[in-house]
Design a protein around this motif. Structure first.
Motif, short mmCIF file in Angstrom:
data_model
loop_
_atom_site.label_atom_id
_atom_site.label_comp_id
_atom_site.label_asym_id
_atom_site.label_seq_id
_atom_site.Cartn_x
_atom_site.Cartn_y
_atom_site.Cartn_z
N LEU A 14 0.89 -1.09 0.04
CA LEU A 14 0.04 -0.06 -0.06
C LEU A 14 0.85 1.22 -0.08
O LEU A 14 0.29 2.20 -0.58
CB LEU A 14 -1.12 -0.05 1.30
N ARG A 15 2.05 1.22 0.57
CA ARG A 15 2.86 2.33 0.66
C ARG A 15 3.40 2.72 -0.84
O ARG A 15 3.26 3.86 -1.21
CB ARG A 15 4.07 1.99 1.49
N ARG A 18 0.19 4.05 -2.76
CA ARG A 18 -0.09 5.56 -2.21
C ARG A 18 0.76 6.42 -2.95
O ARG A 18 0.46 7.65 -3.32
CB ARG A 18 -0.20 5.48 -0.74
N GLU A 21 0.15 7.07 -6.61
CA GLU A 21 -1.08 7.89 -6.81
C GLU A 21 -0.60 9.48 -6.43
O GLU A 21 -1.08 10.28 -6.98
CB GLU A 21 -2.11 7.46 -5.90
N ASN A 22 0.40 9.60 -5.39
CA ASN A 22 0.54 10.94 -4.72
C ASN A 22 1.56 11.69 -5.84
O ASN A 22 1.70 12.76 -5.57
CB ASN A 22 1.05 10.91 -3.56
N VAL A 72 -1.05 4.65 -11.38
CA VAL A 72 -2.22 4.08 -10.77
C VAL A 72 -3.35 4.09 -11.61
O VAL A 72 -3.41 4.89 -12.47
CB VAL A 72 -2.41 4.67 -9.43
N ARG A 77 -7.05 3.25 -7.41
CA ARG A 77 -7.45 4.28 -6.70
C ARG A 77 -8.68 3.61 -5.80
O ARG A 77 -8.70 3.98 -4.64
CB ARG A 77 -8.06 5.54 -7.49
N LEU A 80 -7.34 1.56 -2.95
CA LEU A 80 -6.91 2.70 -1.73
C LEU A 80 -8.11 3.15 -1.11
O LEU A 80 -8.15 3.41 0.13
CB LEU A 80 -6.09 3.60 -2.49
N GLU A 84 -7.64 2.34 2.63
CA GLU A 84 -7.23 3.46 3.45
C GLU A 84 -8.19 4.50 3.26
O GLU A 84 -7.80 5.56 2.79
CB GLU A 84 -5.88 3.62 2.79
N ALA A 87 -7.23 8.21 4.33
CA ALA A 87 -6.25 8.98 3.35
C ALA A 87 -6.93 9.66 2.26
O ALA A 87 -6.56 10.67 1.77
CB ALA A 87 -5.27 8.04 2.78
N HIS A 88 -8.39 9.26 2.05
CA HIS A 88 -8.86 9.89 0.96
C HIS A 88 -9.79 10.91 1.25
O HIS A 88 -10.23 11.73 0.60
CB HIS A 88 -9.83 8.83 0.31
#
Length: 90
Positions: A14-15, A18, A21-22, A72, A77, A80, A84, A87-88
């Motif tokens: 997931l790191r 994420r 995506e970032n 991604v 998305r 995630l 998570e 985070a969204h």
């Protein structure tokens, strides 16, 4: 954080997902992603492959197929958002 997903039981980092995506809307190389994470490209490459196989990321080929970049996917998305959700909601 690694998580086992329901897409073939492949491990998902997931790191890495994420971070992918970032980094922005454009596809990035493993080197660019590793730099953003403060690690080596060799450490993110296996995670990127797993994400591609799970359909959470997409691999793109550059000119003359010499450069691979990753982005991604919509499925990534959505994954995630489920795994998570806090985070969204930022």
């Amino acid at each position: 954080m690694r998580h086992s997903n329901d897409l073939g039981g492949r491990p998902v980092d997931l790191r890495i997902l994420r971070a992918l995506e970032n980094v922005g809307p454009r596809p990035v190389t493993a080197s660019e992603l590793a730099l953003a994470l403060g690690t080596s490209p060799h450490s993110v490459a296996p995670a990127l492959q797993a994400l591609v196989k799970a359909g959470l990321a997409q691999r793109h080929w550059g000119d003359l197929r010499s450069v691979r970049t990753y982005a991604v996917t919509t499925t990534g998305r959505e994954y995630l958002a489920v795994h998570e959700p806090s985070a969204h909601s930022r």
